[in-house]
Design a protein around this motif. Structure first.
Motif, PDB file in Angstrom:
ATOM      1  N   GLN A   1       0.827  -1.209   0.000  1.00 33.36           N
ATOM      2  CA  GLN A   1       0.000   0.000   0.000  1.00 33.36           C
ATOM      3  C   GLN A   1       0.864   1.262   0.000  1.00 33.36           C
ATOM      4  N   GLU A   2       1.913   1.259   0.810  1.00 34.82           N
ATOM      5  CA  GLU A   2       2.790   2.429   0.874  1.00 34.82           C
ATOM      6  C   GLU A   2       3.514   2.653  -0.446  1.00 34.82           C
ATOM      7  N   GLN A   3       3.972   1.575  -1.066  1.00 32.65           N
ATOM      8  CA  GLN A   3       4.652   1.713  -2.349  1.00 32.65           C
ATOM      9  C   GLN A   3       3.695   2.196  -3.430  1.00 32.65           C
ATOM     10  N   ALA A   4       2.453   1.705  -3.404  1.00 32.32           N
ATOM     11  CA  ALA A   4       1.464   2.142  -4.385  1.00 32.32           C
ATOM     12  C   ALA A   4       1.188   3.635  -4.260  1.00 32.32           C
ATOM     13  N   ALA A   5       1.174   4.138  -3.035  1.00 32.20           N
ATOM     14  CA  ALA A   5       0.952   5.571  -2.834  1.00 32.20           C
ATOM     15  C   ALA A   5       2.164   6.395  -3.269  1.00 32.20           C
ATOM     16  N   LYS A   6       3.341   5.802  -3.170  1.00 34.07           N
ATOM     17  CA  LYS A   6       4.575   6.524  -3.486  1.00 34.07           C
ATOM     18  C   LYS A   6       4.925   6.451  -4.963  1.00 34.07           C
ATOM     19  N   MET A   7       4.902   5.222  -5.535  1.00 36.53           N
ATOM     20  CA  MET A   7       5.264   5.016  -6.934  1.00 36.53           C
ATOM     21  C   MET A   7       4.774   3.629  -7.348  1.00 36.53           C
ATOM     22  N   THR A   8       3.686   3.599  -8.090  1.00 33.30           N
ATOM     23  CA  THR A   8       3.108   2.309  -8.444  1.00 33.30           C
ATOM     24  C   THR A   8       3.965   1.547  -9.441  1.00 33.30           C
ATOM     25  N   THR A   9       4.590   2.241 -10.388  1.00 28.53           N
ATOM     26  CA  THR A   9       5.383   1.550 -11.407  1.00 28.53           C
ATOM     27  C   THR A   9       6.421   2.500 -11.971  1.00 28.53           C
ATOM     28  N   PHE A  10       7.483   1.908 -12.516  1.00 26.96           N
ATOM     29  CA  PHE A  10       8.480   2.696 -13.224  1.00 26.96           C
ATOM     30  C   PHE A  10       9.312   1.756 -14.074  1.00 26.96           C
ATOM     31  N   ALA A  11       9.807   2.260 -15.195  1.00 26.34           N
ATOM     32  CA  ALA A  11      10.520   1.429 -16.164  1.00 26.34           C
ATOM     33  C   ALA A  11      11.783   0.813 -15.561  1.00 26.34           C
ATOM     34  N   PRO A  12      12.189  -0.358 -16.039  1.00 30.02           N
ATOM     35  CA  PRO A  12      13.305  -1.086 -15.411  1.00 30.02           C
ATOM     36  C   PRO A  12      14.687  -0.482 -15.643  1.00 30.02           C
ATOM     37  N   ALA A  13      14.831   0.455 -16.564  1.00 27.41           N
ATOM     38  CA  ALA A  13      16.157   1.025 -16.848  1.00 27.41           C
ATOM     39  C   ALA A  13      16.619   2.020 -15.790  1.00 27.41           C
ATOM     40  N   PHE A  14      15.747   2.367 -14.850  1.00 24.25           N
ATOM     41  CA  PHE A  14      16.069   3.364 -13.845  1.00 24.25           C
ATOM     42  C   PHE A  14      16.398   2.713 -12.506  1.00 24.25           C
ATOM     43  N   ALA A  15      17.119   3.442 -11.668  1.00 25.95           N
ATOM     44  CA  ALA A  15      17.405   2.986 -10.307  1.00 25.95           C
ATOM     45  C   ALA A  15      16.262   3.427  -9.400  1.00 25.95           C
ATOM     46  N   ILE A  16      15.557   2.444  -8.833  1.00 23.71           N
ATOM     47  CA  ILE A  16      14.393   2.694  -7.988  1.00 23.71           C
ATOM     48  C   ILE A  16      14.662   2.114  -6.600  1.00 23.71           C
ATOM     49  N   GLU A  17      14.304   2.824  -5.562  1.00 24.26           N
ATOM     50  CA  GLU A  17      14.642   2.414  -4.199  1.00 24.26           C
ATOM     51  C   GLU A  17      14.180   1.000  -3.882  1.00 24.26           C
ATOM     52  N   ALA A  18      12.923   0.681  -4.159  1.00 20.79           N
ATOM     53  CA  ALA A  18      12.405  -0.644  -3.820  1.00 20.79           C
ATOM     54  C   ALA A  18      13.160  -1.739  -4.565  1.00 20.79           C
TER      55      ALA A  18
END
Length: 451
Positions: free
Chosen positions: A76-93
């Protein structure tokens, strides 16, 4: 967790399913799927108010049970923060999930390639091995399951492969050790190990070592029967791979993340593969996620050479957030230790006691929360309770056993002539004993079909 009967809702759910859902591995007109109303912990329930203790962990993936509040909150917290993002980027989760997994993998398996599930993890592991070695063939064992995609199902060594077997996928099957039904006329574990390794060496010699990219094995085969390899076998395969420059792939999709009482089953055998596939328990199946853990040598192959593969949802933020939360829950709540302790202290002795009393139980095998009972017509001849790949009337004894278990409030894992005991890794002792009592009753039905 008290189910409230809602039969009208259940009927509507069932009707919509039958009208529109196309189910896997099934003849569509011959199935009758249960309409499930909810699940929590080690239990789920239907719309008629019937509650079941789940001794299947879904498909052996709910390693922390259903609806763990900390993992639900993380999603739920991740969905509120960032539901999706392309794989070429560095994402915290994504970064944190990879770090936590790499911390637990054996040896130098420190690079993580994320996939959506176990089958595509196997696909990519095989692709990496072929590109790394420049060789075409992959050796895989009979009595195995590696997934439903084209390459993975060709690697599979059970009947689910047959309809899709292309006979040209560069796959060669061989016999792995299984002392209870030994293909090597072995009488001891030592003989089984030595003869299985000799058989593998001979297969490699006749196929041509320079043509073989990889050997893939489930560390402990799952759906095919939970056959724990005898001492020395996996170490011997590692030596054979090193001798011939063959990539060693371990498939830990089912056995990984606490299922065997270790983070990975490879830890039980002190063996490090070159590639390791995972999925299922990495986030208890809450959001689809799989991956390949990659050794330094293979990662280096793609240091300046692009890896020709990827997925739109590789390292999906929701899935990775669920993985981070699941791994942290497992560490904080001692889930791996629980699987090891209760497997040794409660499950193993209880299952062996059932085997001593029930003529239908030919063998008990397993470790942690990963066990199988081999059901037989006759303990002396070891004839299976039903024929290999039985269906319809030929499978009636196993169907009767399964129905009896469900009547007792236990949802069993049944495959061919076996029932597997694979509850969540955080199952409680009281829940285990409840399930074992129901299993005891259901085995009495199997006993009626013995000689």
């Amino acid at each position: 967790m008290t189910p409230q009967p809602q039969p009208e809702v259940g009927a509507a759910v069932k009707a919509a399913d039958r009208a529109h859902v196309f189910h896997s591995w099934s003849a569509q007109e011959l199935i009758d799927p249960l309409a499930v109303a909810g699940a929590e912990g080690s239990y789920f329930w239907d719309y008629d108010g019937n509650r079941y203790l789940d001794f299947t962990s879904g498909l052996v993936y709910t390693n922390i049970g259903y609806q763990h509040p900390k993992v639900v909150a993380a999603i739920q917290e991740q969905a509120a923060k960032m539901t999706t993002f392309a794989p070429a980027f560095a994402i915290e989760a994504r970064s944190e999930a990879a770090r936590l997994i790499a911390e637990r993998t054996p040896g130098d398996l420190d690079k993580i390639f994320f996939t959506n599930a176990g089958a595509d993890a196997v696909e990519h592991a095989v692709r990496m091995a072929r590109l790394h070695t420049g060789r075409p063939k992959v050796l895989s064992a009979y009595r195995s399951y590696h997934g439903g995609t084209q390459q993975a199902v060709n690697l599979t060594g059970d009947p689910r492969r047959w309809a899709s077997d292309s006979a040209s996928a560069g796959v060669v099957h061989f016999w792995a050790p299984f002392l209870y039904r030994s293909r090597f006329y072995a009488e001891t574990e030592e003989q089984e190990t030595a003869r299985a390794l000799e058989h593998l060496e001979t297969t490699i010699a006749f196929e041509g070592p320079a043509t073989i990219a990889a050997i893939i094995l489930e560390t402990i085969p799952g759906t095919a029967g939970i056959m724990v390899p005898p001492p020395g076998y996996l170490a011997g395969v590692r030596e054979i791979c090193d001798k011939h420059g063959i990539v060693f792939i371990l498939d830990e999709v089912m056995a990984g993340f606490g299922r065997t009482g270790e983070w990975f089953a490879a830890d039980l055998f002190d063996v490090t593969p070159d590639l390791m596939t995972f999925a299922k328990g990495v986030n208890s199946g809450y959001v689809p996620l799989g991956g390949v853990a990659i050794s330094g040598a293979i990662a280096e192959t793609f240091g300046k050479r692009p890896y020709p593969g990827g997925l739109t949802y590789s390292g999906h933020p929701l899935a990775c957030a669920a993985a981070v939360a699941t791994i942290n829950v497992m560490a904080e709540e001692g889930v791996v230790d629980n699987a090891r302790h209760l497997g040794t202290a409660v499950l193993e002795p209880a299952l062996r006691e059932l085997a001593a009393r029930h003529p239908s139980v030919g063998e008990v095998r397993g470790v942690g929360m990963f066990w199988a009972l081999e059901l037989v017509k006759n303990k002396e001849t070891r004839e299976p309770l039903v024929p290999y790949n039985a269906a319809g009337e030929a499978n009636a004894p196993m169907a009767a056993f399964a129905a009896a278990a469900k009547k007792q409030g236990l949802w069993p894992f049944v495959n061919m002539n076996r029932t597997h005991v694979v509850p969540p890794c955080n199952v409680g002792e009281a829940e285990l004993k409840e399930g074992l009592a129901a299993l005891d009753s259901a085995l009495s039905v199997a006993d009626e079909h013995t000689e």
